[in-house]
Scaffold this active site. Structure first.
Site, PDB file in Angstrom:
ATOM      1  N   ASP A   1       0.848  -1.195   0.000  1.00 31.54           N
ATOM      2  CA  ASP A   1       0.000   0.000   0.000  1.00 31.54           C
ATOM      3  C   ASP A   1       0.878   1.238   0.000  1.00 31.54           C
ATOM      4  O   ASP A   1       2.054   1.195   0.367  1.00 31.54           O
ATOM      5  CB  ASP A   1      -0.879   0.034   1.260  1.00 31.54           C
ATOM      6  CG  ASP A   1      -1.894  -1.092   1.293  1.00 31.54           C
ATOM      7  OD1 ASP A   1      -2.101  -1.718   0.240  1.00 31.54           O
ATOM      8  OD2 ASP A   1      -2.467  -1.334   2.358  1.00 31.54           O
ATOM      9  N   ALA A   2       0.304   2.351  -0.379  1.00 26.45           N
ATOM     10  CA  ALA A   2       1.033   3.616  -0.315  1.00 26.45           C
ATOM     11  C   ALA A   2       1.516   3.850   1.107  1.00 26.45           C
ATOM     12  O   ALA A   2       0.752   3.734   2.062  1.00 26.45           O
ATOM     13  CB  ALA A   2       0.130   4.766  -0.750  1.00 26.45           C
TER      14      ALA A   2
END
Length: 424
Positions: free
Chosen positions: A44-45
């Site tokens: 994920d970011a």
């Protein structure tokens, strides 16, 4: 991790570095699709990674380049490194992945007396035994609580935070952690530990091979503990696993509440901050087994058919150095400067609704906590977006009250006033 247009990503930086090093031809340099760029694991970011495998078609011996790994690393920022380059297809052969979650042990201190979660536990379980950590607190009167200035609140919170960082986990809490993580091992339906997934969706089935809680370590003023999770695959926002682990231990909720969450009833589980999550590396056990068997038949390691194993442990020394320099040190610095984990647990303790009523001494899920499809819930728990990031370079410092969230404080004050009237 994954390359995206107009967004800074690890894959984007890697592709540019390979282009600059001559490992990607000019004809292919305008589009990563042309070199079949893919990865073994996504993040994920904002989630860190110490190891991953990226697959692409490369010119492995560009003219004038003696050491392609060194050349690529020279064209990368220091927080992105290439450990090795191998010459065959691997990205479809990943069996499992290892993640580590790293957090301050003070998250295991029971809820603050007078907080929303404290009253919720008291209503369900009766008066909880006093925890010695909170002995220093003088419970404020309603008037003093509502009229205290931000400066007074800041001073109180700093005092509390200082004591939290000096707190050290005991044998009881550590044993409870290690007992609870065992409930995650094996194959389960993780629909409550992701987002927008129906219980009947087969993609919820995940197999956790092993989960280990390391011995705590002290860095600076704060004690930290890490949990290593080895699973076949992980779901979006599976940081919720860590949240229920920590919340159950700190509230004295039996670990069978985790088993309850594999059942068909949907509940709200908070997400831990992304700051503590790290992808260690993907694992290729079956692939390596085939390569070892093939190499035994070849005998000669110089034979062109001889293949390397995908083994991150070969690079353990430089990977650990990298983690300490660019990942763990950054996590700890952000926590030291901005108290992100303290801010997160403060939002949990301030919550006054019914979504977390499964935190009780029976470890059961009461009907009030069950999410019914299409039903609007009053005062539902909401995760704060600020905890989905690990980029706090432009964030405030402690002196700017990062842990005194305005909405959270207002919600807690309203509840405090209502609770005081009820008790009176």
């Amino acid at each position: 991790m994954q390359i995206q247009p107009n967004v800074r990503t690890i894959e984007g930086a890697l592709f540019e570095a390979f282009v600059k090093s001559g490992a990607v031809s000019k004809d292919n340099a305008d589009d990563p699709v042309k070199v079949s760029l893919a990865r073994a694991a996504r993040t994920d970011a904002g989630v860190h990674a110490a190891g991953n495998v990226v697959n692409m078609k490369l010119i492995t011996s560009p003219p004038g380049v003696d050491d392609l790994v060194a050349s690529v690393n020279n064209n990368l920022p220091p927080e992105i490194r290439v450990w090795d380059i191998m010459t065959y297809d691997t990205h479809r052969s990943c069996d499992s992945r290892k993640y580590t979650y790293f957090f301050p042990t003070y998250l295991l201190i029971p809820p603050r007396p007078g907080s929303g979660l404290f009253y919720s536990l008291r209503r369900q379980n009766g008066d909880p035994p006093a925890h010695q950590f909170w002995d220093f607190i003088d419970q404020p009167s309603e008037e003093a609580h509502s009229e205290a200035s931000d400066q007074v609140k800041l001073a109180a919170r700093l005092k509390e935070l200082q004591r939290k960082r000096a707190w050290r986990i005991g044998v009881v809490e550590l044993d409870a952690l290690r007992a609870a993580v065992k409930r995650f091992e094996g194959t389960h339906n993780f629909h409550n530990f992701t987002v927008d997934k129906d219980f009947r969706d087969r993609s919820n089935q995940r197999h956790m091979k092993s989960i280990q809680v390391a011995d705590p370590v002290v860095h600076g003023e704060t004690e930290w503990v890490s949990v290593l999770l080895h699973g076949q695959s992980f779901m979006l926002h599976q940081r919720k696993m860590m949240a229920i682990l920590i919340l159950s231990v700190r509230t004295g909720t039996p670990p069978n509440v985790i088993d309850e969450m594999y059942g068909p009833r949907g509940v709200t589980v908070p997400k831990m901050p992304a700051l503590g999550l790290l992808l260690e590396y993907p694992v290729f056990e079956a692939y390596n087994g085939k390569i070892m068997a093939a190499n035994e038949r070849i005998h000669d390691p110089n034979d062109p058919e001889h293949r390397q194993l995908i083994d991150f442990e070969v690079h353990r020394e430089i990977i650990e150095k990298f983690k300490n320099e660019y990942i763990y040190s950054r996590m700890r610095a952000i926590e030291d400067n901005q108290a992100i984990f303290d801010a997160w647990i403060h939002t949990i303790d301030a919550y006054t609704g019914q979504d977390l009523l499964y935190l009780n001494h029976e470890g059961n899920i009461p009907p009030e906590s069950v999410i019914k499809k299409g039903e609007r819930r009053a005062n539902r728990f909401k995760d704060r977006k600020q905890f989905n990031s690990t980029d706090y370079t432009n964030g405030t410092q402690l002196s700017s009250l990062p842990f005194l969230d305005a909405d959270c404080e207002e919600e807690e004050e309203k509840f405090y006033e209502k609770q005081t009237e009820t008790e009176d």
